[in-house]
Design an enzyme around this catalytic site. Structure first.
Site, PDB file in Angstrom:
ATOM      1  N   LYS A 133      -4.535   3.788  -4.841  1.00  0.00           N
ATOM      2  CA  LYS A 133      -5.324   4.910  -4.344  1.00  0.00           C
ATOM      3  C   LYS A 133      -5.054   6.124  -5.225  1.00  0.00           C
ATOM      4  CE  LYS A 133      -5.195   3.369   0.484  1.00  0.00           C
ATOM      5  NZ  LYS A 133      -4.685   3.666   1.854  1.00  0.00           N
TER       6      LYS A 133
ATOM      7  N   ASP B  23       0.838  -1.195   0.000  1.00  0.00           N
ATOM      8  CA  ASP B  23       0.000   0.000   0.000  1.00  0.00           C
ATOM      9  C   ASP B  23       0.874   1.246   0.000  1.00  0.00           C
ATOM     10  OD1 ASP B  23      -1.864   2.001   0.267  1.00  0.00           O
ATOM     11  OD2 ASP B  23      -2.664   1.330   2.182  1.00  0.00           O
TER      12      ASP B  23
END
Length: 371
Positions: free
Chosen positions: A269, A245
């Protein structure tokens, strides 16, 4: 095209309290502090974008985004909004990094382009409504009994998967997961996110091996992102698949992680990638490498999360969605956008573009600047 010339750009600070503190290993979050971009063209098209800056992840705050956005707005005014590559290259020319505020401009530009094409944004991106989207629901870091109660409530509310924030000492994190499993049973899908909290590879391996008995689907970012060269060793030793991430911001990070065989999954993201332009490059790299992908976010409202959902429909390798944070808001400033259905289902808007706006009442009372 004169009609799609960018005529005006407005920036707004979007501030919304949370129902309760959202705690991760990097610290507590008490309120939403986002920036909204509203972009208008000469022929009346309006594009909306939003970013949710995160000091400890992308190094930005609501204040830095508001200021850097004021560098971007005059540089884009007068340009053709349909020249996506040229406009986004201009943002990179102006300043390095600042992926969060760049993502808000990127989303607004893509909203205009999809509206101009008369297509929902996911279709403009080449995607299809080939699958139903469902979000997980996240259990904040805290005492085992509180985390168990939250997990049980989310299971009763029908969320198909529960994500648990960890990142503490081994014995504390094992106690948390043991309590949650005692509450929700051994088979309900469970995911964990350390947010770099275990720091070193050796410590992460020890915790992951201790958690191996609890039937966990995957673990996000177990070690410090600076130690990404060690992530392949963690993945090889872990009984739980590893998702990158914080260590996967843009397509260059993704390429390095894939070359290192560092992980089995990537979390994309928009606020890390600078928006759709680079996020889609990450997705294509992950798909080609046979990785499973997730799309998540920070503390975006349903506007920013609707953008993330359009991205999730753009590539079949994206299998997981983490779109729960708007459910933590004390108020909803968004008109349109996706809706939460039963069982964590995400019901998408069907009109052209992003399909989400910020209510005028919220914009009127926000700190704002106009170009």
């Amino acid at each position: 095209m004169p009609g799609t010339t960018i005529q005006s750009i407005s920036l707004y600070k979007l501030l919304v309290p949370l129902k309760e503190p959202f705690v991760i290993s990097l610290g507590p979050l008490l309120a939403v502090q986002n920036v909204v971009v509203v972009m208008r063209t000469a022929d009346g098209l309006v594009g909306y974008g939003e970013c949710s800056p995160f000091l400890t992840i992308n190094g930005e705050s609501v204040d830095t985004c508001f200021v850097v956005g004021q560098y971007f707005a005059p540089a884009l005014k007068g340009r053709d909004a349909l020249d996506l590559a040229g406009c986004l290259a201009e943002l990179d020319r102006i300043i390095y990094g600042n992926s969060s505020i760049k993502s808000a401009f990127d989303i607004a530009l893509h909203d205009i382009a999809a509206r101009h094409a008369g297509l929902p944004l996911y279709a403009f991106l080449g995607g299809h409504r080939h699958k139903a989207l469902h979000t997980d629901m996240t259990v904040s870091l805290g005492p085992p009994e509180k985390m168990q109660a939250d997990a049980v409530r989310f299971q009763q509310e029908g969320f198909p998967a529960i994500k648990v924030k960890l990142g503490g000492p081994l014995h504390e994190d094992v106690a948390r997961i043991r309590a949650i499993r005692a509450g929700i049973g051994p088979t309900h899908p469970l995911r964990i996110d350390a947010n770099q909290g275990w720091q070193t590879a050796d410590n992460a391996i020890a915790v992951l091996q201790a958690l191996g008995e609890f039937n966990i689907e995957h673990c996000e970012e177990p070690i410090l992102r600076q130690h990404f060269m060690e992530l392949s060793r963690v993945s090889a030793a872990s009984p739980i698949p590893i998702m990158a991430d914080e260590s996967c911001g843009d397509e260059h990070d993704a390429a390095r992680l894939i070359q290192l065989q560092a992980c089995q999954l990537l979390n994309i993201k928009l606020g890390k990638s600078s928006g759709f332009h680079r996020a889609r490059k990450i997705a294509r790299l992950g798909e080609a490498a046979g990785l499973t992908l997730q799309v998540g976010g920070f503390l975006e409202s349903r506007l920013g999360m609707t953008a993330a959902a359009h991205l999730a429909l753009s590539n079949p390798a994206i299998q997981h969605c983490d779109f729960d944070t708007p459910l933590m808001f004390t108020a909803d400033p968004v008109e349109g956008g996706f809706r939460y259905g039963p069982g964590g289902r995400i019901d998408m808007p069907t009109g052209p573009g992003l399909g989400a706006t910020i209510a005028e009442a919220w914009l009127r009372r926000a700190e704002q600047v106009h170009f």
